[in-house]
Write an enzyme that holds these catalytic residues in place. Structure first.
Site, PDB file in Angstrom:
ATOM      1  N   ASP A 130       7.356  22.122 -26.162  1.00 33.80           N
ATOM      2  CA  ASP A 130       7.337  21.108 -25.441  1.00 33.80           C
ATOM      3  C   ASP A 130       7.947  21.227 -24.220  1.00 33.80           C
ATOM      4  O   ASP A 130       8.942  21.804 -23.867  1.00 33.80           O
ATOM      5  CB  ASP A 130       7.556  20.181 -26.271  1.00 33.80           C
ATOM      6  CG  ASP A 130       6.793  18.646 -26.103  1.00 33.80           C
ATOM      7  OD1 ASP A 130       7.046  18.347 -25.082  1.00 33.80           O
ATOM      8  OD2 ASP A 130       6.126  18.050 -27.167  1.00 33.80           O
TER       9      ASP A 130
ATOM     10  N   HIS B 101      15.119  12.244  12.569  1.00 32.29           N
ATOM     11  CA  HIS B 101      14.112  12.487  13.852  1.00 32.29           C
ATOM     12  C   HIS B 101      13.347  11.491  13.174  1.00 32.29           C
ATOM     13  O   HIS B 101      11.861  11.266  14.307  1.00 32.29           O
ATOM     14  CB  HIS B 101      13.386  13.505  13.189  1.00 32.29           C
ATOM     15  CG  HIS B 101      12.914  14.204  12.053  1.00 32.29           C
ATOM     16  ND1 HIS B 101      12.809  15.326  11.616  1.00 32.29           N
ATOM     17  CD2 HIS B 101      11.829  13.149  11.175  1.00 32.29           C
ATOM     18  CE1 HIS B 101      12.162  15.055  10.419  1.00 32.29           C
ATOM     19  NE2 HIS B 101      11.358  14.202  10.464  1.00 32.29           N
ATOM     20  N   HIS B 102      13.465  10.555  12.158  1.00 34.33           N
ATOM     21  CA  HIS B 102      12.723   9.440  11.904  1.00 34.33           C
ATOM     22  C   HIS B 102      12.629   7.573  12.975  1.00 34.33           C
ATOM     23  O   HIS B 102      12.535   7.053  12.816  1.00 34.33           O
ATOM     24  CB  HIS B 102      12.458   8.686  10.836  1.00 34.33           C
ATOM     25  CG  HIS B 102      12.237   9.752   9.428  1.00 34.33           C
ATOM     26  ND1 HIS B 102      10.669   9.688   9.458  1.00 34.33           N
ATOM     27  CD2 HIS B 102      12.296  11.117   9.094  1.00 34.33           C
ATOM     28  CE1 HIS B 102      10.501  10.831   8.129  1.00 34.33           C
ATOM     29  NE2 HIS B 102      11.490  11.844   7.984  1.00 34.33           N
TER      30      HIS B 102
ATOM     31  N   ARG C 136       1.739   0.883  15.378  1.00 35.22           N
ATOM     32  CA  ARG C 136       1.525   1.037  14.112  1.00 35.22           C
ATOM     33  C   ARG C 136       1.384  -0.465  13.430  1.00 35.22           C
ATOM     34  O   ARG C 136       2.276  -1.446  14.000  1.00 35.22           O
ATOM     35  CB  ARG C 136       1.694   1.988  12.770  1.00 35.22           C
ATOM     36  CG  ARG C 136       3.377   2.038  12.602  1.00 35.22           C
ATOM     37  CD  ARG C 136       3.875   2.860  11.964  1.00 35.22           C
ATOM     38  NE  ARG C 136       3.872   3.304  10.416  1.00 35.22           N
ATOM     39  CZ  ARG C 136       5.115   4.105  10.323  1.00 35.22           C
ATOM     40  NH1 ARG C 136       6.131   3.856  10.752  1.00 35.22           N
ATOM     41  NH2 ARG C 136       4.768   3.493   8.599  1.00 35.22           N
TER      42      ARG C 136
ATOM     43  N   GLU D 178      12.271  13.150   0.639  1.00 33.19           N
ATOM     44  CA  GLU D 178      11.664  12.411   0.179  1.00 33.19           C
ATOM     45  C   GLU D 178       9.777  13.070  -0.071  1.00 33.19           C
ATOM     46  O   GLU D 178       8.756  12.837  -0.835  1.00 33.19           O
ATOM     47  CB  GLU D 178      11.462  10.930   0.202  1.00 33.19           C
ATOM     48  CG  GLU D 178      10.568  10.019  -0.761  1.00 33.19           C
ATOM     49  CD  GLU D 178       9.771  10.000  -2.027  1.00 33.19           C
ATOM     50  OE1 GLU D 178      10.962  10.271  -2.701  1.00 33.19           O
ATOM     51  OE2 GLU D 178       8.900   9.668  -2.676  1.00 33.19           O
TER      52      GLU D 178
ATOM     53  N   THR E 140       7.834  26.608   6.650  1.00 34.24           N
ATOM     54  CA  THR E 140       6.566  26.062   6.645  1.00 34.24           C
ATOM     55  C   THR E 140       5.318  26.298   6.886  1.00 34.24           C
ATOM     56  O   THR E 140       4.520  27.067   6.349  1.00 34.24           O
ATOM     57  CB  THR E 140       6.535  24.492   6.976  1.00 34.24           C
ATOM     58  OG1 THR E 140       7.351  24.111   7.500  1.00 34.24           O
ATOM     59  CG2 THR E 140       5.437  23.911   6.574  1.00 34.24           C
TER      60      THR E 140
ATOM     61  N   HIS F  55       0.863  -1.052  -0.133  1.00 30.49           N
ATOM     62  CA  HIS F  55       0.132  -0.151   0.042  1.00 30.49           C
ATOM     63  C   HIS F  55       0.879   1.283   0.057  1.00 30.49           C
ATOM     64  O   HIS F  55       0.536   2.059  -0.430  1.00 30.49           O
ATOM     65  CB  HIS F  55      -0.752   0.380   1.166  1.00 30.49           C
ATOM     66  CG  HIS F  55      -1.329   1.236   1.924  1.00 30.49           C
ATOM     67  ND1 HIS F  55      -2.538   1.653   0.715  1.00 30.49           N
ATOM     68  CD2 HIS F  55      -1.068   2.308   2.559  1.00 30.49           C
ATOM     69  CE1 HIS F  55      -2.824   3.509   1.366  1.00 30.49           C
ATOM     70  NE2 HIS F  55      -2.320   3.159   2.555  1.00 30.49           N
TER      71      HIS F  55
ATOM     72  N   LYS G 275       4.792  29.652   4.617  1.00 28.50           N
ATOM     73  CA  LYS G 275       3.843  29.335   3.451  1.00 28.50           C
ATOM     74  C   LYS G 275       2.110  29.558   3.582  1.00 28.50           C
ATOM     75  O   LYS G 275       1.594  29.899   2.628  1.00 28.50           O
ATOM     76  CB  LYS G 275       4.037  28.102   3.114  1.00 28.50           C
ATOM     77  CG  LYS G 275       5.953  27.714   2.573  1.00 28.50           C
ATOM     78  CD  LYS G 275       5.784  27.002   1.084  1.00 28.50           C
ATOM     79  CE  LYS G 275       5.032  27.210   0.461  1.00 28.50           C
ATOM     80  NZ  LYS G 275       6.146  26.862  -0.810  1.00 28.50           N
TER      81      LYS G 275
ATOM     82  N   SER H 187      13.100   5.976 -13.527  1.00 19.50           N
ATOM     83  CA  SER H 187      12.670   6.766 -14.257  1.00 19.50           C
ATOM     84  C   SER H 187      12.176   8.060 -14.007  1.00 19.50           C
ATOM     85  O   SER H 187      12.157   9.602 -14.064  1.00 19.50           O
ATOM     86  CB  SER H 187      10.535   6.111 -13.856  1.00 19.50           C
ATOM     87  OG  SER H 187       9.979   7.227 -14.084  1.00 19.50           O
ATOM     88  N   SER H 188      12.247   8.599 -12.227  1.00 22.20           N
ATOM     89  CA  SER H 188      11.760  10.428 -10.829  1.00 22.20           C
ATOM     90  C   SER H 188      12.879  10.504 -11.795  1.00 22.20           C
ATOM     91  O   SER H 188      12.578  11.817 -11.798  1.00 22.20           O
ATOM     92  CB  SER H 188      12.199   9.733  -9.889  1.00 22.20           C
ATOM     93  OG  SER H 188      11.152   9.066  -9.215  1.00 22.20           O
TER      94      SER H 188
ATOM     95  N   SER I 285      -0.748  26.667  -4.412  1.00 24.51           N
ATOM     96  CA  SER I 285      -0.638  28.225  -4.756  1.00 24.51           C
ATOM     97  C   SER I 285      -1.185  29.159  -5.999  1.00 24.51           C
ATOM     98  O   SER I 285      -1.478  30.291  -6.230  1.00 24.51           O
ATOM     99  CB  SER I 285       0.461  28.538  -4.335  1.00 24.51           C
ATOM    100  OG  SER I 285       1.930  28.253  -3.656  1.00 24.51           O
TER     101      SER I 285
ATOM    102  N   HIS J 152      13.910  11.422   4.262  1.00 22.77           N
ATOM    103  CA  HIS J 152      13.221  12.420   4.444  1.00 22.77           C
ATOM    104  C   HIS J 152      12.586  13.606   2.908  1.00 22.77           C
ATOM    105  O   HIS J 152      11.422  14.028   3.234  1.00 22.77           O
ATOM    106  CB  HIS J 152      13.934  13.319   5.318  1.00 22.77           C
ATOM    107  CG  HIS J 152      13.200  14.910   6.661  1.00 22.77           C
ATOM    108  ND1 HIS J 152      11.627  13.843   6.974  1.00 22.77           N
ATOM    109  CD2 HIS J 152      13.287  15.844   6.185  1.00 22.77           C
ATOM    110  CE1 HIS J 152      11.190  14.904   6.965  1.00 22.77           C
ATOM    111  NE2 HIS J 152      11.372  15.819   6.535  1.00 22.77           N
TER     112      HIS J 152
ATOM    113  N   TRP K 158       7.255  -0.745   3.954  1.00 26.38           N
ATOM    114  CA  TRP K 158       7.828   0.122   2.883  1.00 26.38           C
ATOM    115  C   TRP K 158       9.755   0.647   3.064  1.00 26.38           C
ATOM    116  O   TRP K 158      10.208   0.775   2.161  1.00 26.38           O
ATOM    117  CB  TRP K 158       7.630   1.217   2.526  1.00 26.38           C
ATOM    118  CG  TRP K 158       7.466   2.449   2.933  1.00 26.38           C
ATOM    119  CD1 TRP K 158       6.740   2.562   4.298  1.00 26.38           C
ATOM    120  CD2 TRP K 158       8.143   3.685   2.886  1.00 26.38           C
ATOM    121  NE1 TRP K 158       7.050   4.023   4.571  1.00 26.38           N
ATOM    122  CE2 TRP K 158       7.749   4.739   3.774  1.00 26.38           C
ATOM    123  CE3 TRP K 158       8.610   3.852   2.024  1.00 26.38           C
ATOM    124  CZ2 TRP K 158       8.598   6.342   3.797  1.00 26.38           C
ATOM    125  CZ3 TRP K 158       9.333   5.061   1.364  1.00 26.38           C
ATOM    126  CH2 TRP K 158       9.140   5.833   2.443  1.00 26.38           C
TER     127      TRP K 158
ATOM    128  N   TYR L  67       9.159  15.960   1.013  1.00 24.52           N
ATOM    129  CA  TYR L  67       8.922  16.510   0.990  1.00 24.52           C
ATOM    130  C   TYR L  67       8.857  16.928  -0.855  1.00 24.52           C
ATOM    131  O   TYR L  67       8.398  17.429  -1.886  1.00 24.52           O
ATOM    132  CB  TYR L  67      10.628  18.124   1.053  1.00 24.52           C
ATOM    133  CG  TYR L  67       9.820  18.773   2.076  1.00 24.52           C
ATOM    134  CD1 TYR L  67       8.804  19.001   2.819  1.00 24.52           C
ATOM    135  CD2 TYR L  67      10.714  17.719   3.939  1.00 24.52           C
ATOM    136  CE1 TYR L  67       8.843  19.574   3.674  1.00 24.52           C
ATOM    137  CE2 TYR L  67      10.442  17.821   4.554  1.00 24.52           C
ATOM    138  CZ  TYR L  67       9.405  18.653   5.085  1.00 24.52           C
ATOM    139  OH  TYR L  67       9.352  19.360   5.893  1.00 24.52           O
TER     140      TYR L  67
END
Lengths: 381, 531
Positions: B106, B302-303, B450, B255, B328, B77, B331, B169-170, B268, B253, B142, B257
């Site tokens: 293009d 921090h993870h 979790r 990622e 943040t 998932h 924004k 790809s990315s 925006s 991390h 994951w 963002y």
């Protein structure tokens, strides 16, 4: 803090009424973190509530302004758009104020962290080792240890479509066969590590969790203030039965604790007795079934059929019907790269002899041979 | 426009038709459509897995799936939603919009563009195929933490190669986006006149190029540990299981963002249009986005506060994490200041954008709480974390994309979507998603870890409510599918401008736009730029 609890409950009740679901409306809602029974847990709880209230206050202001705008600056009310698009002063204000608030949060957080990391001057040390899927507790100074696994009634009820009502089980999924017993009022140093994969040892009432990692020893501490039974769980995904390795901590007065330690030391000596004598087949089978249930049945299943291909069947399996020395070797040393752990360090000679004998003569297997503890002792060398 | 240019334009319009059009296309709009279609398909695949998870968690006890399958559902998932929905979805927006927004015909590298898309169906086939392999799909989460991940069966190499494909790809997509923005801007389209969506994607592309190779390295080490006898992460062989966690989160991390910045950009664009007022603080929005991206490289630990690190490390990562709240916050305040004293209307894109601001901010608050290290020792690995990242990813990244679809769908298809159904979709989604995820805060605080398939009885009530919310949210997305199909097939003709408050070059093109967006570059001045 009782006041805030009332408010939280009020919120919960309101939410329940909204749903108008009889089952829901009658239920008891757990809403917030426990305040716990240690100095650290209370400090972390207070920090949590402080930051929560600060966030609520900021949210009230920010969303208040936003919804004011949504209600009053709408085109349907004839609002005409202003065309301003920046204000250095406003931008400075909403950069500087958050910085001040953050510094205000960082000060108590830093203090709490320094306190948490002060593991010195401990009165006693307990080593906690994570296994797939149970905990082992070793009391370093008295020198004994034991495994602590999910209680049998929970274990039966949690099987897929077991037909048993979890509500009828005592502390469903949060009960173990042998709880960790500690004295109240003593500073206990916990050393956490793991045997196979990463686990995390967590009792919310102590205020923290610590990862148990193979090859690492993490230090933490707790001093439990009130006698009682405190429950927690493994908090790091550790495979199939991650949800089924609870932690139960029983805090007792010091004299009760010492009485328990004496009992345990005697029991430990009894358990390793008999390693030098020959055992009958019936004795080994009876002992083997106990060991199998505690250590093997989670993967290979109580009926020995396993969950192939991840967890192979023992009934008619190549190892369990093959040569006995290879069978013993697999149990002692495990199979690297799979969930099959090395049990040589976890089980004594009698347990190993019994469980191997059991596996070779149960589930329809009929190797017929009997493995003696002495043979295990010889094989270990 | 000269005759030669016109002739060239018509000549290029002779492109293959039928399936060959899609397989061989080098057109940014076709490729954008392919990306968005893949994201939509994967949204339902990943969503179906979430439904399995919520179904099993509806009541205590195991009723439907065994724990191993549950774990592989949770793992897949996440991988599908992150790599299959949000990343390709936002690349789809980038493909469609960046050339139109900067006045280009293009993308800069059209063949690379084709390839970077067509890798993905193979990647997801490999990933989803694992469900049918002996031993089942990947079930280590994951985050792929060893040593647990090394216990994976035949699925292991499939997962790793799938991740390599997605990463390749990315990276190609990012190179293309950077090359396009640097080289293809119309005259007068200076960097500080770029629409904010283009800015957020430029910054996202640099994050991708910086971090995807790190992930590739980490998973390659897993592969050699499993099959080639190395011991990078095996303590018994002298390796270090925690090394993987450091390397993974150094990717992980930034990622998060990568997932949220494009949606920041979309919101925006939407808010000024329906506020009929220029975006407030354009420059500080650009600088805040860049600061967030820069800081995201210094907060990875921090993870994993509970993994154990020196006090100095814990303090550093706590302070660095808290500091992200400042840009943040800027924004969020700027978005609200954009709405302030505007002339607001509430079409479906605006509703999603407003919900984004409110609900993403709630996710930001819980993120700030998680960043307070001592409290994190309670929050970590509980449903509080699950609630937090679903607020920022579902009501953040995904709501931003849903709003973006409604906002640009008339431009893309030339038809207006059904506004009544769009509002239904919004309100059903916005209410059910909160019923789904808000109670998970309570579950986590009350002590529910979790990634567990079954739970103790005190967690039963909120799980039941959460599951009901989940089913309603899942079903509501079928309405979204219906609205899109209906809009593609028919609908009121959309004007070029579509929204009366819309500004920017894409709204100067016809709806739908020509095959090659701008064959002769428009002249951009302060008056015609975004603000």
């Amino acid at each position: 803090m009782g006041h805030s609890n009332t408010r939280c409950r009020l919120l919960g009740t309101t939410a329940a009424v909204v749903f108008l679901w009889p089952q829901i409306a009658a239920a008891d809602y757990a809403l917030n973190m426990t305040r716990g029974v240690t100095e650290l847990s209370r400090e972390f709880y207070d920090l949590h509530m402080l930051i929560f209230y600060i966030c609520c206050a900021i949210a009230a202001v920010v969303f208040g302004v936003m919804f004011w705008s949504i209600f009053n600056h709408r085109k349907s009310r004839g609002a005409v758009a202003a065309q301003f698009h920046h204000s250095t002063r406003a931008e400075l204000i909403w950069t500087i104020i958050p910085i001040i608030i953050l510094v205000g949060m960082a000060v108590p957080a830093t203090k709490a962290l320094v306190k948490m990391e002060s593991t010195g001057d401990a009165d006693m040390t307990i080593k906690v080792t994570g296994h797939q899927w149970k905990w082992r507790y070793d009391y370093v100074e008295p020198g004994f240890g034991f495994f602590s696994a999910l209680a049998a009634d929970s274990n039966e009820a949690r099987a897929l479509r077991s037909g048993k009502d979890p509500g009828a089980v005592d502390n469903y999924l949060l009960n173990v066969d042998h709880p960790l017993v500690v004295p109240v009022g003593k500073k206990i140093r916990f050393l956490t590590t793991a045997n196979d994969v990463v686990h995390a040892w967590w009792v919310p009432a102590l205020g923290w969790k610590r990862d148990a990692i193979p090859g690492y020893i993490n230090e933490s501490w707790a001093r439990v203030d009130e006698p009682g039974i405190y429950r927690g769980q493994c908090a790091e995904l550790c495979g199939k039965d991650h949800g089924f390795m609870p932690v139960v901590l029983k805090a007792v007065p010091e004299d009760e604790y010492f009485a328990w330690v004496e009992e345990m030391v005697v029991a430990q000596a009894d358990a390793s007795a008999g390693a030098d004598r020959d055992w009958t087949r019936e004795e080994l089978m009876a002992k083997g079934e106990q060991v199998y249930t505690a250590f093997c049945a989670a993967c290979h299943q109580p009926n020995g059929l396993g969950i192939p291909p991840a967890f192979p069947a023992l009934a008619g399996g190549a190892i369990a019907t093959g040569p006995v020395d290879q069978h013993l070797d697999r149990v002692i040393n495990g199979k690297p790269g799979t969930a099959m752990a090395a049990f040589g360090g976890q089980l004594n000679d009698v347990d190993l002899a019994a469980v191997v004998t059991y596996e070779r003569n149960a589930f329809g297997n009929s190797a017929g041979d009997v493995l003696q503890p002495a043979a295990v002792k010889a094989a270990r060398k | 426009m000269s005759d030669a240019v016109m002739h060239g334009h018509e000549h290029h319009d002779h492109h293959p038709t039928g399936w060959k059009r899609w397989l061989f296309t080098t057109n940014h709009k076709d490729i954008g459509t392919l990306y968005l279609t893949l994201a939509l398909v994967m949204f339902f695949v990943g969503g179906a897995m979430a439904m399995v998870i919520r179904l099993e968690l509806m009541h205590p006890g195991l009723q439907y799936v065994d724990p191993q399958f549950f774990n592989s559902m949770a793992t897949l998932h996440a991988l599908v939603m992150i790599f299959g929905v949000v990343m390709p979805g936002t690349v789809g927006f980038a493909n469609w919009l960046i050339p139109m927004m900067i006045g280009a015909p293009d993308m800069a590298l059209p063949r690379l563009n084709n390839w970077s898309f067509w890798i993905l169906p193979f990647a997801f086939s490999l990933l989803l195929l694992t469900l049918f392999l002996p031993g089942g799909g990947p079930a280590g989460g994951w985050t792929l933490y060893p040593p647990l991940m090394l216990q994976t069966g035949a699925a292991m190499p499939f997962v790793i190669f799938a991740i390599h494909f997605m990463g390749a790809s990315s990276i190609m997509g990012s190179i293309n986006i950077i090359a396009t923005i640097f080289n293809m801007r119309a005259p007068g389209m200076t960097f500080m006149r770029l629409p904010l969506f283009v800015w957020t994607w430029l910054i996202t592309s640099f994050l991708l190029i910086a971090t995807i190779p790190v992930l590739a390295g980490a998973v390659t080490m897993l592969l050699t540990d499993k099959y080639f006898g190395t011991s990078f992460f095996n303590a018994a062989g002298g390796g270090d299981p925690v090394l993987f966690q450091h390397v993974f989160w150094f990717f992980g991390h930034p990622e998060v963002y990568i997932l949220i910045l494009p949606s920041f950009g979309i919101v925006s664009q939407i808010l000024p249009t329906f506020s009929r007022k220029p975006l407030f603080g354009y420059e500080s929005m650009v600088y805040a986005t860049a600061s967030i991206a820069f800081l995201s490289f210094f907060v990875w630990a921090h993870h994993k506060f509970t993994v154990g690190m020196p006090l100095a490390g814990e303090l550093f990562f706590m302070y660095a994490t808290m500091s992200i709240a400042v840009p943040t916050g800027v924004k969020v305040f700027n978005w609200i200041a954009t709405m302030w004293r505007g002339s607001l209307t509430f079409e479906t894109p605006m509703l999603f954008a407003i919900a984004f601001v409110v609900l993403f901010t709630i996710g930001g608050f819980s993120g700030l709480m998680l960043g307070i290290t001592p409290a994190d020792f309670q929050y970590h690995d509980t449903y509080f974390v699950v609630a937090h990242f679903h607020y920022v990813l579902v009501t953040g990244a995904v709501f931003g994309m849903l709003g973006g679809v409604y906002y640009w769908l008339p431009k893309w298809t030339g038809h207006m979507y059904d506004e009544t159904l769009g509002k239904w979709h919004f309100w059903l989604s916005a209410i059910s998603v909160n019923v789904l995820f808000f109670p998970q805060h309570f579950l986590g605080l009350a002590g529910m870890p979790r990634r567990i398939p079954d739970y103790a009885l005190q967690f039963a009530e909120w799980n039941f409510i959460s599951s009901i919310g989940g089913f309603v949210f899942g079903l509501s997305q079928l309405l979204f599918l219906y609205i899109i199909v209906k809009c593609i097939r028919a609908g009121a003709k959309a004007s070029d401008q579509v929204w009366d408050g819309a500004h920017g070059l894409e709204w100067t093109l016809p709806s739908p736009p020509p095959y090659h967006s701008f064959v002769s570059p428009p002249m951009v001045t302060d008056a015609t730029a975004h603000s």
